[in-house]
Design a protein around this motif. Structure first.
Motif, PDB file in Angstrom:
ATOM      1  N   LEU A  44       1.458   2.398 -13.529  1.00  0.00           N
ATOM      2  CA  LEU A  44       1.736   2.516 -14.966  1.00  0.00           C
ATOM      3  C   LEU A  44       2.141   3.945 -15.332  1.00  0.00           C
ATOM      4  N   ALA A  45       1.465   4.910 -14.717  1.00  0.00           N
ATOM      5  CA  ALA A  45       1.771   6.313 -15.014  1.00  0.00           C
ATOM      6  C   ALA A  45       3.189   6.685 -14.584  1.00  0.00           C
ATOM      7  N   ASN A  46       3.701   5.957 -13.614  1.00  0.00           N
ATOM      8  CA  ASN A  46       5.039   6.262 -13.099  1.00  0.00           C
ATOM      9  C   ASN A  46       6.121   5.318 -13.627  1.00  0.00           C
ATOM     10  N   THR A  47       5.762   4.512 -14.614  1.00  0.00           N
ATOM     11  CA  THR A  47       6.710   3.559 -15.191  1.00  0.00           C
ATOM     12  C   THR A  47       6.949   3.927 -16.654  1.00  0.00           C
ATOM     13  N   GLY A  48       8.209   4.084 -17.045  1.00  0.00           N
ATOM     14  CA  GLY A  48       8.531   4.588 -18.380  1.00  0.00           C
ATOM     15  C   GLY A  48       8.616   3.519 -19.456  1.00  0.00           C
ATOM     16  N   PHE A  49       7.999   2.370 -19.220  1.00  0.00           N
ATOM     17  CA  PHE A  49       7.961   1.335 -20.256  1.00  0.00           C
ATOM     18  C   PHE A  49       6.683   0.537 -20.094  1.00  0.00           C
ATOM     19  N   ASP A  50       6.411  -0.326 -21.063  1.00  0.00           N
ATOM     20  CA  ASP A  50       5.191  -1.134 -20.998  1.00  0.00           C
ATOM     21  C   ASP A  50       5.378  -2.275 -20.011  1.00  0.00           C
ATOM     22  N   LEU A  51       4.866  -2.057 -18.836  1.00  0.00           N
ATOM     23  CA  LEU A  51       4.925  -3.077 -17.793  1.00  0.00           C
ATOM     24  C   LEU A  51       3.882  -4.138 -18.135  1.00  0.00           C
ATOM     25  N   ILE A  52       4.237  -5.404 -18.029  1.00  0.00           N
ATOM     26  CA  ILE A  52       3.249  -6.463 -18.263  1.00  0.00           C
ATOM     27  C   ILE A  52       2.276  -6.478 -17.080  1.00  0.00           C
ATOM     28  N   VAL A  53       0.970  -6.373 -17.397  1.00  0.00           N
ATOM     29  CA  VAL A  53      -0.028  -6.354 -16.327  1.00  0.00           C
ATOM     30  C   VAL A  53      -0.939  -7.573 -16.469  1.00  0.00           C
ATOM     31  N   PRO A  54      -0.855  -8.505 -15.540  1.00  0.00           N
ATOM     32  CA  PRO A  54      -1.729  -9.691 -15.610  1.00  0.00           C
ATOM     33  C   PRO A  54      -3.188  -9.303 -15.362  1.00  0.00           C
ATOM     34  N   GLU A  55      -4.076 -10.221 -15.636  1.00  0.00           N
ATOM     35  CA  GLU A  55      -5.510  -9.932 -15.477  1.00  0.00           C
ATOM     36  C   GLU A  55      -5.859  -9.547 -14.050  1.00  0.00           C
ATOM     37  N   ARG A  56      -5.264 -10.262 -13.127  1.00  0.00           N
ATOM     38  CA  ARG A  56      -5.588  -9.998 -11.729  1.00  0.00           C
ATOM     39  C   ARG A  56      -4.340  -9.461 -11.026  1.00  0.00           C
ATOM     40  N   VAL A  57      -4.452  -8.278 -10.448  1.00  0.00           N
ATOM     41  CA  VAL A  57      -3.319  -7.709  -9.697  1.00  0.00           C
ATOM     42  C   VAL A  57      -3.765  -7.498  -8.252  1.00  0.00           C
ATOM     43  N   PRO A  58      -3.340  -8.350  -7.351  1.00  0.00           N
ATOM     44  CA  PRO A  58      -3.786  -8.219  -5.957  1.00  0.00           C
ATOM     45  C   PRO A  58      -3.090  -7.064  -5.229  1.00  0.00           C
ATOM     46  N   ILE A  59      -3.623  -6.741  -4.079  1.00  0.00           N
ATOM     47  CA  ILE A  59      -2.947  -5.807  -3.170  1.00  0.00           C
ATOM     48  C   ILE A  59      -1.781  -6.552  -2.512  1.00  0.00           C
ATOM     49  N   THR A  60      -0.656  -5.898  -2.390  1.00  0.00           N
ATOM     50  CA  THR A  60       0.486  -6.506  -1.692  1.00  0.00           C
ATOM     51  C   THR A  60       0.061  -6.906  -0.288  1.00  0.00           C
ATOM     52  N   GLU A  61       0.359  -8.137   0.072  1.00  0.00           N
ATOM     53  CA  GLU A  61      -0.035  -8.619   1.388  1.00  0.00           C
ATOM     54  C   GLU A  61       0.494  -7.679   2.463  1.00  0.00           C
ATOM     55  N   PRO A  62      -0.388  -7.088   3.263  1.00  0.00           N
ATOM     56  CA  PRO A  62       0.074  -6.085   4.237  1.00  0.00           C
ATOM     57  C   PRO A  62       0.931  -6.725   5.325  1.00  0.00           C
ATOM     58  N   PRO A  63       1.692  -5.913   6.045  1.00  0.00           N
ATOM     59  CA  PRO A  63       2.523  -6.480   7.112  1.00  0.00           C
ATOM     60  C   PRO A  63       1.666  -7.092   8.207  1.00  0.00           C
ATOM     61  N   THR A  64       2.137  -8.184   8.765  1.00  0.00           N
ATOM     62  CA  THR A  64       1.444  -8.720   9.930  1.00  0.00           C
ATOM     63  C   THR A  64       1.889  -7.925  11.147  1.00  0.00           C
ATOM     64  N   GLU A  65       1.121  -8.081  12.201  1.00  0.00           N
ATOM     65  CA  GLU A  65       1.452  -7.394  13.455  1.00  0.00           C
ATOM     66  C   GLU A  65       2.851  -7.802  13.918  1.00  0.00           C
ATOM     67  N   GLU A  66       3.136  -9.096  13.774  1.00  0.00           N
ATOM     68  CA  GLU A  66       4.431  -9.624  14.222  1.00  0.00           C
ATOM     69  C   GLU A  66       5.580  -9.062  13.364  1.00  0.00           C
ATOM     70  N   GLU A  67       5.382  -9.025  12.053  1.00  0.00           N
ATOM     71  CA  GLU A  67       6.427  -8.484  11.171  1.00  0.00           C
ATOM     72  C   GLU A  67       6.760  -7.046  11.541  1.00  0.00           C
ATOM     73  N   LEU A  68       5.723  -6.254  11.735  1.00  0.00           N
ATOM     74  CA  LEU A  68       5.943  -4.835  12.022  1.00  0.00           C
ATOM     75  C   LEU A  68       6.550  -4.632  13.415  1.00  0.00           C
ATOM     76  N   ARG A  69       6.101  -5.452  14.349  1.00  0.00           N
ATOM     77  CA  ARG A  69       6.644  -5.330  15.708  1.00  0.00           C
ATOM     78  C   ARG A  69       8.140  -5.665  15.735  1.00  0.00           C
ATOM     79  N   VAL A  70       8.503  -6.782  15.115  1.00  0.00           N
ATOM     80  CA  VAL A  70       9.919  -7.193  15.127  1.00  0.00           C
ATOM     81  C   VAL A  70      10.771  -6.177  14.363  1.00  0.00           C
ATOM     82  N   LEU A  71      10.230  -5.699  13.231  1.00  0.00           N
ATOM     83  CA  LEU A  71      10.977  -4.702  12.459  1.00  0.00           C
ATOM     84  C   LEU A  71      11.255  -3.464  13.299  1.00  0.00           C
ATOM     85  N   ARG A  72      10.230  -2.975  13.965  1.00  0.00           N
ATOM     86  CA  ARG A  72      10.378  -1.702  14.682  1.00  0.00           C
ATOM     87  C   ARG A  72      11.040  -1.841  16.046  1.00  0.00           C
TER      88      ARG A  72
END
Lengths: 256, 324
Positions: free
Chosen positions: A216-244
């Protein structure tokens, strides 16, 4: 177990890849390392029938990650090379999706890549872009700003290079924009989507190591914030391996 | 030389019987072709971004300080247009995007536009393709139906909204784009101007060749007419569209000539640094040195190629291309 810590741009590519469907058609333009990584990753993981097309080259298989379709080294392993007649046609018919970064992005997902200040005498002239239509004619598009701060995330863009949801549902309909428009905005801090009623940007998840307040501090407008904001699903081992190992063996994304 | 003074496209007068009743070649010297480029002309550049750009010919334009140019191009430009602007030779650009991608924004372009010295018209790739199509097909305009919701349509000087006879919504017409001179770079040509170019942007070259009044091509090598006749399907632009051909080995450097050499990323990065030092005012001398060293002083393409790294560098770029 390998470390799943990754660069924000790598996570951006992984998040975008997850939204690409098998059998779809899509492409990205120039200065587009993140979306290119996302597309090649999706094709190697869950979308083997996804086709890159519409921008001259059909299904390239470059040996390393390049930033741009305008770099012919990116075209290695292509199945066909089309011309500008086909590009003209694809731009009118549209693909399933397209990507845009931006020097400014506003609360309705409108994109500015042209300039700051006035058109006659800009205080800043950006790179602009070649194709302002793919995002409009395609079913949806993705935003991938390379930095998340108040200079990029503004209340209203100085110039609409590519329309998102314009000023909301009414103006969008008036302009003849009948497609979904911007679906996700994936930044180095968070994932945003758009509220289906107001068409305004809404926080969907925050990347590990960051907080809602920081977004929010880095966004210059009123971002809609739902009640629950989860952590972005982290990369799986397979995703990161194939990417790299397969998509970006030279570490172009890691160098950002 | 050239097409008629009107903008109506027609086949160029590009060949005649020589005295010996023998077919004339179109091979010309660098001096001869550059003399066809006049100050204030509309100049169309083939290729796009850092691929198949006619850089050696543009260095000659800079060397002679041919100015007041209106630039047209494939839909994206970088090094070449920035170089011309940095030398103070450009009045306006009709090019959708100008960037150095991962190196950064185009320094001289930015500085000149922000300083009010160059007018950067706002347009998009469909305008470029449509405008070249109109010119090449001999039509008064070409329709574009995909421009919606963008502020571009308020400022694009080449388009106009109209109600078409078919369909149910207003669309845009783009006027023909007719460059006075088109400069292309291709891999090969025979002496008569049958061109083979490779790479993703050969099709923009094909459009430009049919739209321009005078079309000049630099090629890495001249091949025999027999080579061309062995496989006419590989000819990308036939001789009937071409006025002059000039053989300049590595004539696209530091951009790529697909099938022969890759782009010289290091040289482009060094150029960007020099131009950025000028833009920020930290050290404008470095850019002046660049112009002197690589553009003004070399008296031949061979001297230039020595300066940019010589045989070692060229072999490296060819190797990268072969191992793609």
């Amino acid at each position: 177990m390998t470390s799943l810590a990754c660069k924000p741009v790598e996570l951006m590519a992984i998040v975008l890849a997850r939204d690409i469907g098998d059998g779809e058609k899509g492409a990205a333009g120039i200065a587009a390392a993140v979306p290119n990584a996302a597309m090649f990753l999706a094709r190697r993981l869950h979308a083997p029938n996804f086709s890159i097309c519409g921008e001259l080259v059909v299904n390239p298989k470059p040996k390393r990650l390049y930033a741009s379709v305008s770099d012919h080294r990116y075209h290695y392993g292509a199945e066909a090379e089309e011309g500008f007649l086909e590009l003209f046609g694809s731009s009118h018919k549209g693909l399933d999706f397209w990507f845009h970064s931006g020097i400014q992005i506003d609360k309705y997902g409108n994109v500015n890549l042209h300039l700051l200040g006035s058109v006659e005498r800009p205080t800043f002239r950006g790179p602009a872009l070649a194709n302002v239509s793919f995002a409009v004619t395609s079913t949806r598009f993705y935003l991938y700003p390379m930095v998340h701060n108040r200079r990029v995330f503004v209340d209203k863009v100085d110039f609409i290079s590519v329309p998102g949801n314009l000023q909301g549902p009414e103006s969008k309909a008036m302009a003849g924009l009948r497609n979904e428009g911007p679906r996700l905005c994936v930044s180095p801090l968070a994932v945003m989507d758009f509220d289906p009623v107001t068409l305004r940007m809404r926080l969907r998840s925050v990347h590990a190591g960051h907080t809602v307040d920081e977004v929010l501090a880095n966004t210059g407008f009123d971002l809609i914030v739902p009640e629950r904001v989860p952590i972005t699903e982290p990369p799986t081992e397979e995703e990161l391996r194939v990417l790299r190992e397969e998509v970006d063996p030279d570490g172009l994304l890691r160098s950002y | 030389m050239g097409r008629s003074q009107t903008d109506k496209p027609q086949f160029p007068d590009t060949g005649s019987l020589g005295k010996a009743n023998k077919r004339s070649t179109k091979i010309a010297s660098v001096d001869e072709v550059v003399s066809l480029i006049k100050p204030g002309c509309k100049l169309g550049l083939g290729g796009a971004l850092h691929e198949s750009r006619p850089i050696a010919l543009l260095r000659e334009v800079v060397k002679r300080r041919i100015g007041d140019l209106s630039l047209y191009s494939g839909p994206v430009a970088g090094y070449d247009v920035d170089l011309l602007i940095g030398a103070g030779l450009v009045k306006e650009t009709f090019i959708p995007a100008i960037t150095f991608e991962s190196h950064g924004l185009a320094p001289n372009f930015r500085q000149a536009v922000e300083g009010g010295l160059v007018k950067a018209h706002i347009l998009d790739v469909l305008t470029v393709v449509g405008g070249l199509m109109a010119a090449g097909l001999g039509l008064p305009f070409f329709p574009i139906a995909a421009l919606k919701g963008t502020d571009e349509v308020k400022y694009n000087p080449l388009i106009k909204k109209f109600t078409p006879p078919f369909g149910d919504e207003d669309i845009y017409a783009v006027q023909p784009i007719v460059p006075d001179v088109v400069l292309l770079h291709a891999a090969e040509s025979d002496p008569f101007g049958n061109i083979r170019n490779y790479g993703a942007f050969r099709s923009v070259d094909q459009l430009l060749a049919k739209a321009g009044k005078t079309v000049i091509v630099s090629v890495d090598k001249i091949v025999s007419p027999e080579t061309i006749m062995q496989d006419p399907y590989r000819t990308t632009i036939p001789c009937v569209y071409i006025h002059k051909v000039v053989e300049i080995p590595y004539g696209a450097h530091p951009t790529a000539s697909p099938s022969i050499y890759s782009m010289d990323d290091d040289h482009i990065a060094d150029y960007w640094q020099a131009a950025e030092l000028k833009r920020t005012g930290r050290n404008p001398e470095v850019f002046k040195d660049y112009l002197r060293r690589y553009v003004d002083e070399p008296d031949s393409i061979y001297r230039y190629l020595e300066l940019v790294g010589g045989m070692r560098k060229l072999v490296e770029l060819e190797k990268e291309e072969r191992q793609l």
